[in-house]
Design an enzyme around this catalytic site. Structure first.
Site, PDB file in Angstrom:
ATOM      1  N   HIS A  49       0.844  -1.196   0.000  1.00 53.67           N
ATOM      2  CA  HIS A  49       0.000   0.000   0.000  1.00 53.67           C
ATOM      3  C   HIS A  49       0.877   1.242   0.000  1.00 53.67           C
ATOM      4  O   HIS A  49       1.235   1.783   1.047  1.00 53.67           O
ATOM      5  CB  HIS A  49      -0.913  -0.007   1.239  1.00 53.67           C
ATOM      6  N   HIS A 105       1.417   5.085  -2.154  1.00 57.92           N
ATOM      7  CA  HIS A 105       0.939   6.058  -3.143  1.00 57.92           C
ATOM      8  C   HIS A 105       2.128   6.446  -4.030  1.00 57.92           C
ATOM      9  O   HIS A 105       2.713   7.521  -3.880  1.00 57.92           O
ATOM     10  CB  HIS A 105       0.334   7.266  -2.439  1.00 57.92           C
ATOM     11  N   ASP A 118       1.617   2.996   3.640  1.00 59.51           N
ATOM     12  CA  ASP A 118       0.802   4.136   3.190  1.00 59.51           C
ATOM     13  C   ASP A 118       1.699   5.304   2.787  1.00 59.51           C
ATOM     14  O   ASP A 118       1.288   6.466   2.825  1.00 59.51           O
ATOM     15  CB  ASP A 118      -0.183   4.566   4.270  1.00 59.51           C
TER      16      ASP A 118
END
Length: 389
Positions: free
Chosen positions: A62, A64, A286
């Site tokens: 996970h 970005h 994240d």
């Protein structure tokens, strides 16, 4: 043809193999054993671990990778991640996701970035979609994305119990899960759906209902950020017992501006001590996500998530007394299995990709090898991305 011989390595594969050597040809492990000699007629780089502990490269499911955020307007968008930001903390496999913004950020850009990172030396994949439903996709529906695009492993991150969610119905969620499962079946992939969990009181209630009342196997569900609230973490324990995966976020810590959360390393220790099925527990970073927080004066503060939290919490978990074999499963083996990448990823065995980390005596990262190439050595980045300065 390239050759790398790792000598005197105390290997956790994740099971403890003891002191062995590992022979790598090109990007694959071809032999593991004691006192391996250099192959005749083949020039081999020798890397001596000096008895240091060696684990599979981290699998961060996970990140970005093209940036996230934007919730306070265009100025609050985070930038793309660089290769060395991942490798210097041991991440050799990454799964890219969008987030809140599925309008000015696109799955096609996510795919291009994943391919760029793979070209630069690690293994990069993606999930199709963003927070909202209907799910943004590239080929007409999510099942086709998973079947036709090699890098696409599933769907995510779909937001639940969050003010930024599109408030999907149970029927909509069941359809997405079924399409992802079918896409995975027809392409030989995991077909997972990753759910962004907010702090709403409903938590993961709807996922419990779907698991208990439909034929969709729990292995396709990955609720993430489960340590962001105490009630959510309590639910996550029960969800793991049902066979679903639960994903702790290393970037959610009080020190990073997230009050009333469970510190990631504490969460891993608690799950282990309470005998929650540890083969259902994963951790992701994240990284490059960003959340806007309203301060008492009405101004906005941007909480950007740095990738460094990932290894910090790995190291903290080990120092809290969680066995290295368990921590290794949480950050390498389990996410590889959840996303259908095992045994190519997440373990050290013959025919697996040659992705591994050598720790120093304090469990800091000394050396990182991705697909048989030394990316970080003695704490120094040797390989940078195409446009890194």
């Amino acid at each position: 043809m390239s050759c790398l011989l790792l000598k005197n390595a105390d290997v956790y594969a994740p099971e403890h193999l003891g002191l062995v050597d590992i022979l790598i040809v090109n990007d694959k492990i071809v032999r593991i054993g004691e006192h391996i000699e250099q192959p005749e007629g083949l020039s081999c780089q020798v890397l001596d671990a000096h008895g240091g502990k060696v684990v599979p490269g981290y699998v961060d499911q996970h990140v970005h990778i093209i940036g996230g955020g934007g919730e306070s307007g265009p100025y609050s968008r985070t930038p793309e991640i660089f290769l060395s930001e991942l490798t210097r903390i041991g991440i050799t496999t990454v799964v890219g996701v969008l987030g809140t913004d599925g309008t000015s950020r696109h799955n096609e850009s996510l795919l291009a970035k994943a391919r760029g990172l793979t070209h630069d030396g690690i293994s990069a994949y993606m999930l199709t979609g963003s927070y909202e439903i209907p799910v943004h996709n590239m080929t007409g529906d999510v099942r086709r994305d998973i079947i036709l695009i090699n890098e696409c492993l599933g769907v995510g991150e779909i937001a639940l119990s969050d003010h930024r969610s599109s408030q999907p119905t149970r029927a909509e969620l069941e359809k997405i899960l079924t399409q992802s499962r079918l896409g995975g079946m027809l392409s030989g992939k995991a077909g997972v759906v990753q759910f962004h969990m907010g702090v709403g009181e409903r938590g993961i209630d709807v996922l419990f209902d779907i698991v208990r009342e439909t034929e969709i196997p729990a292995k396709h569900f990955i609720p993430t950020h489960v340590n962001r609230a105490f009630h959510l973490f309590a639910q996550a324990k029960e969800f793991a017992k049902l066979g679903g995966y639960i994903d702790i976020t290393s970037g959610i810590r009080e020190q990073d501006g997230f009050p009333a959360c469970v510190k990631p390393s504490d969460a891993i220790k608690e799950l282990y001590e309470e005998k929650i099925p540890m083969d259902r527990v994963t951790m992701s970073s994240d990284a490059n996500g960003c959340m806007s927080v309203t301060l008492p004066d009405g101004s906005q503060k941007q909480l950007a998530v740095a990738p460094d939290s990932f290894h910090d919490e790995v190291q903290a978990s080990i120092l809290l007394g969680v066995p290295l074999e368990i921590v290794t499963r949480v950050v390498s083996t389990n996410p590889a299995q959840a996303n259908g990448l095992y045994p190519q990823k997440g373990c050290l065995r013959v025919d697996s990709d040659a992705d591994f980390i050598i720790y120093d005596d304090d469990y800091a990262i000394a050396t990182v090898v991705a697909k048989g190439k030394v990316m970080v050595q003695d704490g120094q980045v040797l390989v940078k991305g195409t446009f890194e300065r």
